[in-house]
Design a protein around this motif. Sequence first.
Motif, mmCIF file in Angstrom:
data_model
loop_
_atom_site.group_PDB
_atom_site.id
_atom_site.type_symbol
_atom_site.label_atom_id
_atom_site.label_comp_id
_atom_site.label_asym_id
_atom_site.label_seq_id
_atom_site.Cartn_x
_atom_site.Cartn_y
_atom_site.Cartn_z
ATOM 1 N N PRO A 1 0.808 -1.233 0.000
ATOM 2 C CA PRO A 1 0.000 0.000 0.000
ATOM 3 C C PRO A 1 0.840 1.283 0.000
ATOM 4 O O PRO A 1 0.553 2.220 -0.742
ATOM 5 N N ARG A 2 1.894 1.305 0.810
ATOM 6 C CA ARG A 2 2.758 2.493 0.856
ATOM 7 C C ARG A 2 3.529 2.664 -0.453
ATOM 8 O O ARG A 2 3.715 3.777 -0.922
ATOM 9 N N ALA A 3 3.989 1.569 -1.031
ATOM 10 C CA ALA A 3 4.729 1.642 -2.285
ATOM 11 C C ALA A 3 3.830 2.127 -3.421
ATOM 12 O O ALA A 3 4.253 2.934 -4.256
ATOM 13 N N VAL A 4 2.597 1.660 -3.454
ATOM 14 C CA VAL A 4 1.647 2.119 -4.487
ATOM 15 C C VAL A 4 1.353 3.607 -4.304
ATOM 16 O O VAL A 4 1.325 4.367 -5.277
ATOM 17 N N LEU A 5 1.161 4.042 -3.061
ATOM 18 C CA LEU A 5 0.908 5.452 -2.791
ATOM 19 C C LEU A 5 2.095 6.313 -3.221
ATOM 20 O O LEU A 5 1.925 7.334 -3.886
ATOM 21 N N ARG A 6 3.328 5.903 -2.865
ATOM 22 C CA ARG A 6 4.526 6.652 -3.259
ATOM 23 C C ARG A 6 4.626 6.745 -4.782
ATOM 24 O O ARG A 6 4.916 7.797 -5.324
ATOM 25 N N CYS A 7 4.405 5.621 -5.455
ATOM 26 C CA CYS A 7 4.530 5.590 -6.908
ATOM 27 C C CYS A 7 3.458 6.468 -7.562
ATOM 28 O O CYS A 7 3.750 7.223 -8.488
ATOM 29 N N GLY A 8 2.236 6.366 -7.078
ATOM 30 C CA GLY A 8 1.157 7.187 -7.634
ATOM 31 C C GLY A 8 1.393 8.675 -7.442
ATOM 32 O O GLY A 8 1.159 9.476 -8.348
ATOM 33 N N LEU A 9 1.900 9.047 -6.269
ATOM 34 C CA LEU A 9 2.185 10.459 -6.027
ATOM 35 C C LEU A 9 3.396 10.940 -6.824
ATOM 36 O O LEU A 9 3.462 12.102 -7.213
ATOM 37 N N THR A 10 4.345 10.055 -7.089
ATOM 38 C CA THR A 10 5.485 10.414 -7.936
ATOM 39 C C THR A 10 5.010 10.698 -9.351
ATOM 40 O O THR A 10 5.519 11.602 -10.014
ATOM 41 N N LEU A 11 4.029 9.939 -9.808
ATOM 42 C CA LEU A 11 3.471 10.160 -11.138
ATOM 43 C C LEU A 11 2.883 11.561 -11.273
ATOM 44 O O LEU A 11 2.907 12.150 -12.350
ATOM 45 N N LEU A 12 2.360 12.100 -10.185
ATOM 46 C CA LEU A 12 1.795 13.453 -10.207
ATOM 47 C C LEU A 12 2.873 14.541 -10.228
ATOM 48 O O LEU A 12 2.579 15.706 -10.408
ATOM 49 N N ILE A 13 4.109 14.180 -9.984
ATOM 50 C CA ILE A 13 5.321 15.003 -10.003
ATOM 51 C C ILE A 13 5.398 15.994 -8.845
ATOM 52 O O ILE A 13 6.376 15.998 -8.112
ATOM 53 N N ILE A 14 4.409 16.839 -8.643
ATOM 54 C CA ILE A 14 4.476 17.886 -7.620
ATOM 55 C C ILE A 14 4.772 17.315 -6.226
ATOM 56 O O ILE A 14 5.661 17.816 -5.544
ATOM 57 N N PRO A 15 4.085 16.259 -5.764
ATOM 58 C CA PRO A 15 4.403 15.745 -4.431
ATOM 59 C C PRO A 15 5.833 15.215 -4.309
ATOM 60 O O PRO A 15 6.382 15.161 -3.213
ATOM 61 N N TRP B 1 9.945 19.553 -1.042
ATOM 62 C CA TRP B 1 10.704 18.947 0.043
ATOM 63 C C TRP B 1 10.618 19.781 1.314
ATOM 64 O O TRP B 1 10.433 20.991 1.257
ATOM 65 N N ASN B 2 10.836 19.124 2.456
ATOM 66 C CA ASN B 2 11.007 19.848 3.707
ATOM 67 C C ASN B 2 12.481 19.788 4.104
ATOM 68 O O ASN B 2 13.308 19.215 3.394
ATOM 69 N N PHE B 3 12.824 20.357 5.245
ATOM 70 C CA PHE B 3 14.223 20.420 5.661
ATOM 71 C C PHE B 3 14.793 19.068 6.066
ATOM 72 O O PHE B 3 15.997 18.909 6.173
ATOM 73 N N ASP B 4 13.952 18.076 6.314
ATOM 74 C CA ASP B 4 14.436 16.756 6.682
ATOM 75 C C ASP B 4 14.778 15.894 5.472
ATOM 76 O O ASP B 4 15.125 14.725 5.626
ATOM 77 N N GLY B 5 14.653 16.425 4.281
ATOM 78 C CA GLY B 5 14.972 15.656 3.087
ATOM 79 C C GLY B 5 13.842 14.736 2.662
ATOM 80 O O GLY B 5 14.061 13.763 1.963
ATOM 81 N N ARG B 6 12.634 15.056 3.094
ATOM 82 C CA ARG B 6 11.472 14.240 2.733
ATOM 83 C C ARG B 6 10.545 15.066 1.851
ATOM 84 O O ARG B 6 10.236 16.210 2.146
ATOM 85 N N SER B 7 10.108 14.454 0.772
ATOM 86 C CA SER B 7 9.156 15.129 -0.101
ATOM 87 C C SER B 7 7.744 14.789 0.367
ATOM 88 O O SER B 7 7.543 13.986 1.270
ATOM 89 N N TRP B 8 6.752 15.396 -0.289
ATOM 90 C CA TRP B 8 5.365 15.145 0.109
ATOM 91 C C TRP B 8 5.008 13.674 -0.031
ATOM 92 O O TRP B 8 4.298 13.126 0.798
ATOM 93 N N HIS B 9 5.467 13.032 -1.096
ATOM 94 C CA HIS B 9 5.090 11.631 -1.256
ATOM 95 C C HIS B 9 5.740 10.757 -0.185
ATOM 96 O O HIS B 9 5.181 9.743 0.200
ATOM 97 N N ASP B 10 6.883 11.166 0.340
ATOM 98 C CA ASP B 10 7.483 10.451 1.469
ATOM 99 C C ASP B 10 6.680 10.686 2.746
ATOM 100 O O ASP B 10 6.417 9.757 3.506
ATOM 101 N N ARG B 11 6.312 11.924 2.979
ATOM 102 C CA ARG B 11 5.577 12.244 4.207
ATOM 103 C C ARG B 11 4.201 11.602 4.219
ATOM 104 O O ARG B 11 3.759 11.083 5.239
#
Length: 156
Positions: A119-133, A137-147
């Motif tokens: 489920p998490r891998a599908v969510l990450r991949c789907g949000l990567t497809l949208l590009i913006i997420p 990034w935040n200061f911890d080196g995490r993008s929206w799709h990671d968070r």
Amino acid sequence: MRRVIGSWLDGPRSALSNARRQADETRPKWRGEKLGLPAEGPGAAASPGRRLVAFLVDIVLAALITAAFTAPHFPGDWSLLTWFVITVIPVSFFGATPGMALVRIWVARVDSTAMVGVPRAVLRCGLTLLIIPAVLWNFDGRSWHDRLSGTIVLRR
């Protein structure tokens, strides 16, 4: 109170300097510091450059695999399906795509040491497809799709 009033009375440069000073106080010294990650070496947050190289390797690999099945025609949108498969399955069970393995980074859950899971891998991949997420990034080196998926990309 004088300092607050003085900042706008002194002009925009003084107010901007005060805002920068306050931002520097809350900004971590390195990516992942607030999460307890080391600054460098294994277990540190992966740099944007490594993540970009891994992503480009995965895209090229997906296009080549798909082209092998659609030759002599161009793969078209079928390469997105191939990319989805070579992203979701390896990240779900092994924590890294082929491109990530090449540049020695991997995806880990923030809340536990368990596998990332489908489920998490599908969510990450789907949000990567949208590009913006994937590019915000935040200061911890995490993008929206990671968070949103509760993951972080670390160095090996």
